[in-house]
Scaffold this motif. Structure first.
Motif, PDB file in Angstrom:
ATOM      1  N   GLY A 137       0.811  -1.222   0.000  1.00 25.61           N
ATOM      2  CA  GLY A 137       0.000   0.000   0.000  1.00 25.61           C
ATOM      3  C   GLY A 137       0.843   1.270   0.000  1.00 25.61           C
ATOM      4  O   GLY A 137       0.319   2.369  -0.183  1.00 25.61           O
ATOM      5  N   LEU A 138       2.146   1.135   0.221  1.00 22.19           N
ATOM      6  CA  LEU A 138       3.031   2.301   0.225  1.00 22.19           C
ATOM      7  C   LEU A 138       3.739   2.410  -1.121  1.00 22.19           C
ATOM      8  O   LEU A 138       3.920   1.410  -1.816  1.00 22.19           O
ATOM      9  CB  LEU A 138       4.084   2.189   1.336  1.00 22.19           C
ATOM     10  N   THR A 139       4.163   3.609  -1.449  1.00 24.69           N
ATOM     11  CA  THR A 139       4.897   3.791  -2.706  1.00 24.69           C
ATOM     12  C   THR A 139       6.325   3.257  -2.548  1.00 24.69           C
ATOM     13  O   THR A 139       6.755   2.955  -1.420  1.00 24.69           O
ATOM     14  CB  THR A 139       4.980   5.282  -3.086  1.00 24.69           C
ATOM     15  N   VAL A 140       7.027   3.194  -3.670  1.00 24.39           N
ATOM     16  CA  VAL A 140       8.426   2.756  -3.633  1.00 24.39           C
ATOM     17  C   VAL A 140       9.212   3.692  -2.712  1.00 24.39           C
ATOM     18  O   VAL A 140       9.984   3.251  -1.852  1.00 24.39           O
ATOM     19  CB  VAL A 140       9.013   2.766  -5.067  1.00 24.39           C
ATOM     20  N   GLU A 141       8.977   4.987  -2.878  1.00 24.76           N
ATOM     21  CA  GLU A 141       9.680   5.976  -2.057  1.00 24.76           C
ATOM     22  C   GLU A 141       9.370   5.767  -0.573  1.00 24.76           C
ATOM     23  O   GLU A 141      10.281   5.774   0.266  1.00 24.76           O
ATOM     24  CB  GLU A 141       9.245   7.392  -2.470  1.00 24.76           C
ATOM     25  N   GLU A 142       8.085   5.554  -0.247  1.00 27.79           N
ATOM     26  CA  GLU A 142       7.704   5.375   1.163  1.00 27.79           C
ATOM     27  C   GLU A 142       8.311   4.100   1.746  1.00 27.79           C
ATOM     28  O   GLU A 142       8.720   4.066   2.911  1.00 27.79           O
ATOM     29  CB  GLU A 142       6.181   5.351   1.290  1.00 27.79           C
ATOM     30  N   ASN A 143       8.342   3.030   0.931  1.00 27.87           N
ATOM     31  CA  ASN A 143       8.969   1.787   1.397  1.00 27.87           C
ATOM     32  C   ASN A 143      10.420   2.024   1.776  1.00 27.87           C
ATOM     33  O   ASN A 143      10.909   1.499   2.771  1.00 27.87           O
ATOM     34  CB  ASN A 143       8.900   0.724   0.299  1.00 27.87           C
TER      35      ASN A 143
ATOM     36  N   ARG B  25      12.305   4.607 -11.842  1.00 32.37           N
ATOM     37  CA  ARG B  25      11.209   4.777 -12.804  1.00 32.37           C
ATOM     38  C   ARG B  25       9.851   4.693 -12.114  1.00 32.37           C
ATOM     39  O   ARG B  25       8.922   5.396 -12.443  1.00 32.37           O
ATOM     40  CB  ARG B  25      11.320   3.676 -13.867  1.00 32.37           C
ATOM     41  N   PHE B  26       9.731   3.807 -11.137  1.00 29.90           N
ATOM     42  CA  PHE B  26       8.433   3.587 -10.479  1.00 29.90           C
ATOM     43  C   PHE B  26       8.410   4.205  -9.074  1.00 29.90           C
ATOM     44  O   PHE B  26       7.704   3.731  -8.194  1.00 29.90           O
ATOM     45  CB  PHE B  26       8.129   2.084 -10.403  1.00 29.90           C
ATOM     46  N   TRP B  27       9.182   5.249  -8.889  1.00 37.14           N
ATOM     47  CA  TRP B  27       9.389   5.889  -7.590  1.00 37.14           C
ATOM     48  C   TRP B  27       8.078   6.185  -6.852  1.00 37.14           C
ATOM     49  O   TRP B  27       7.942   5.963  -5.660  1.00 37.14           O
ATOM     50  CB  TRP B  27      10.187   7.177  -7.807  1.00 37.14           C
ATOM     51  N   SER B  28       7.102   6.718  -7.572  1.00 33.62           N
ATOM     52  CA  SER B  28       5.856   7.137  -6.918  1.00 33.62           C
ATOM     53  C   SER B  28       4.737   6.114  -7.060  1.00 33.62           C
ATOM     54  O   SER B  28       3.597   6.379  -6.688  1.00 33.62           O
ATOM     55  CB  SER B  28       5.377   8.459  -7.508  1.00 33.62           C
ATOM     56  N   LYS B  29       5.065   4.954  -7.591  1.00 38.22           N
ATOM     57  CA  LYS B  29       4.040   3.911  -7.760  1.00 38.22           C
ATOM     58  C   LYS B  29       3.867   3.136  -6.466  1.00 38.22           C
ATOM     59  O   LYS B  29       4.825   2.936  -5.712  1.00 38.22           O
ATOM     60  CB  LYS B  29       4.483   2.920  -8.846  1.00 38.22           C
ATOM     61  N   GLN B  30       2.643   2.667  -6.225  1.00 41.26           N
ATOM     62  CA  GLN B  30       2.434   1.814  -5.058  1.00 41.26           C
ATOM     63  C   GLN B  30       3.111   0.467  -5.314  1.00 41.26           C
ATOM     64  O   GLN B  30       3.058  -0.065  -6.432  1.00 41.26           O
ATOM     65  CB  GLN B  30       0.950   1.635  -4.816  1.00 41.26           C
ATOM     66  N   ALA B  31       3.701  -0.069  -4.258  1.00 40.61           N
ATOM     67  CA  ALA B  31       4.562  -1.250  -4.443  1.00 40.61           C
ATOM     68  C   ALA B  31       3.795  -2.476  -4.920  1.00 40.61           C
ATOM     69  O   ALA B  31       4.377  -3.351  -5.561  1.00 40.61           O
ATOM     70  CB  ALA B  31       5.289  -1.556  -3.138  1.00 40.61           C
ATOM     71  N   TRP B  32       2.494  -2.556  -4.636  1.00 47.69           N
ATOM     72  CA  TRP B  32       1.748  -3.737  -5.090  1.00 47.69           C
ATOM     73  C   TRP B  32       1.717  -3.823  -6.605  1.00 47.69           C
ATOM     74  O   TRP B  32       1.562  -4.905  -7.175  1.00 47.69           O
ATOM     75  CB  TRP B  32       0.323  -3.768  -4.523  1.00 47.69           C
TER      76      TRP B  32
END
Lengths: 339, 235
Positions: B92-98, B125-132
């Motif tokens: 549920g967290l973004t790559v950055e948040e993880n 590339r997927f920095w702001s994408k949710q990790a799922w």
């Protein structure tokens, strides 16, 4: 083949609805349907405001339970004890500050209300800490014992309220600035309902900020998903649990205090009565999600008011029917933290 | 010099004893590989080190400090990172948040971040994408990146190549080779080719007991021993 074509045809509609807000549109859809069924705009406005205010008070009571359930996996049936205690503590403080409440000064009136709510919140924080450390900690990861021990704690709490405040219903005084109604054309809107809505909204925004914009919130959201991994990253999730439990209990106490002011007559059974509705809100909204809890609470508030007006005999069953309908559509609730 | 010592640890899961008198010495630097068949006790060993399952006997000593009684969070703060088999990504967290969650003070060391982006360009590339929404390989990259976003002394990695495409496995191998220049890695791996090319020292665990320890170079040369301990020919 035909079904696939039908699904393909529905796809643009689905994506448009998703873009517009997805499940967040549900309260609007319910309100529009109710508007058509009710017919009279003034009645519809009154019912909608009442539903929103009720929803916000339910949100206050339920958001803590959702966090506790979602993050800590604790089935806390004792949550309603904090609703009851919050109501009685706030009512007692208001009664004690009767002089301020009756004074012809908005500042003193507001100060009395502030003190009552602050006392309820402080009680929730302290009681939540005690409850987590003494009652919940030994039964983590054991749902059956959690249910038994928190139900037991609820009974003890109700008996304590009986011992402290007696069994008779207690009148809750309301300050002058929160009584009466505002007239908009032929629509009368109760001031207390507007107050409840605004306070609920403020709490929601604060919680939203805490969970989505702060590091603590990041930890809580991560903990909802995978406690073990949060610990492996170097965080004491057990300490975070105590904080979340205290916050959840304080929100329940604040919700109880708000509800006491709304009902103006409270009994020791208040918490027990609210518990079923609070659980329904959490289940409808989805576990561990503040947004989901708000959505669930507003849906319950609106549907209860609309159904109460349109089909009074169905009013008692409306919450259950709503929950059944939503769970058949989305078994994890409308906006769960983890799917 | 020994970085981590496991001294006759015994770990049980519920009523089942999984590890029996497991002893290991992991020296500083390079990759130490723990091999063994499914269910041999490799994951249990890593989880016992991390304090996620408590050994009932024996001791785990890290840099001279006995870690008995330490909470998992305290063990992590000693400089040990854990990359579980399940990857442990917060979907549920973004790559950055993880990644920011794994930093000590909530801020990135820009040099380290650039190094991570070089090792795993997909994460930038997927920095702001949710990790799922990431693929399995990208999730594994994120899991490893989270372990190295802060300076660590030891990284415990559990089967990082499981289910990954060959191209991703190659990328992962390069990443581990790079990471092992500065950080000791204790790697649990079933892919022997992968383990062989990375490992300096190794141990084989069987039915919860260490049955062989030595250098990976020696083990890689001894096909008979490999067949006996890992049933490579059978598989």
């Amino acid at each position: 083949m035909g079904q696939t074509q039908q699904e393909g045809a529905l796809e643009p509609l689905k994506s448009t609805l998703q873009r517009l807000g997805g499940v967040n549109l549900l309260p609007f859809a319910v309100a529009v349907i109710a508007f058509v069924l009710i017919g009279a705009p003034s009645s519809w406005v009154t019912l909608t405001v009442a539903g929103l205010a009720m929803g916000m008070m339910l949100f206050l009571m339920a958001s803590g339970l959702s966090l506790i359930f979602g993050l800590m996996d604790v089935l806390n049936f004792g949550h309603s004890a904090f609703i009851s205690f919050g109501a009685f503590v706030a009512a007692s403080v208001l009664a004690w500050l009767g002089g301020w409440l009756g004074a012809d000064s908005l500042v003193l009136n507001a100060l009395a209300v502030f003190c009552a709510f602050a006392a309820a919140i402080l009680f929730g924080l302290a009681g939540g800490w005690f409850f987590e450390v003494v009652i919940i900690k030994p039964v983590y990861r054991d749902h059956l014992r959690q249910i038994l021990i928190t139900m037991g704690a609820l009974i003890v709490a109700e008996q304590m309220i009986l011992a402290l405040w007696g069994g008779s219903p207690m009148t809750v005084p309301r300050p002058a600035f929160l009584t009466g109604s505002i007239l908009l054309g032929d629509v009368a809107i109760e001031v207390y309902r507007i107050f409840a809505f605004l306070l609920g909204l403020a709490v929601y925004l604060a919680l939203y900020w805490l969970l989505n914009r702060s590091r603590l919130g990041l930890l809580i959201r991560a903990g909802v998903e995978d406690r073990e991994m949060v610990e492996a990253l170097g965080f004491r999730i057990d300490r975070l649990f105590v904080g979340v439990f205290m916050l959840g209990s304080a929100l329940a106490a604040l919700g109880g205090a708000m509800w006491a002011g709304y009902e103006t007559l409270i009994t020791p059974a208040l918490g027990g009565q609210m518990m079923i509705v609070v659980f329904i809100v959490v289940i409808i909204g989805g576990l561990g999600s503040v947004e989901g809890t708000l959505l669930g609470a507003i849906m319950v508030g609106l549907v209860a008011n609309y159904v109460g007006f349109l089909a009074p005999k169905l009013a008692l069953a409306s919450n259950m029917l709503l929950m059944m309908a939503i769970l058949m559509w989305r078994p994890n609730g409308l906006r769960p933290a983890v799917t | 010099m020994s970085l981590l010592s496991l001294n006759a640890i015994e770990t049980a899961i519920g009523q089942y004893a999984v590890l029996h008198q497991v002893s290991l010495e992991v020296c500083e630097g390079g990759v130490f590989v723990l091999l063994g068949r499914n269910g041999a006790g490799k994951t249990t060993t890593l989880r016992s080190i991390m304090g996620l399952w408590r050994p009932s006997a024996g001791s785990v000593v890290f840099q001279g400090q006995d870690m008995r009684g330490l909470h998992t969070a305290e063990i992590a703060r000693l400089g040990i990172a854990y990359v579980p088999e399940s990857m442990g990504i917060f979907g549920g967290l973004t790559v950055e948040e993880n990644l920011i969650l794994a930093t000590r003070n909530g801020r990135f060391d820009q040099e380290r971040l650039k190094r991570i982006w070089q090792l795993f360009p997909a994460l930038e590339r997927f920095w702001s994408k949710q990790a799922w929404s990431l693929s399995g390989g990208q999730k594994q990259m994120l899991s490893v990146a989270r372990a190295i976003i802060e300076p660590r002394k030891l990284i415990l990695v559990d089967e990082p190549t499981k289910g990954l495409a060959p191209a991703i496995v190659d990328a992962m191998m390069e990443a581990f080779r790079d990471i092992s220049q500065t950080t000791t890695i204790l790697l649990v791996e079933q892919n022997f080719e992968f383990a062989k090319s990375l490992g300096r020292d190794m141990a084989v665990i069987e039915d919860g007991r260490v049955v062989h320890t030595g250098s990976m170079a020696d083990f890689a040369r001894d096909t008979a021993l490999q067949n006996r301990l890992l049933s490579l020919s059978a598989s």
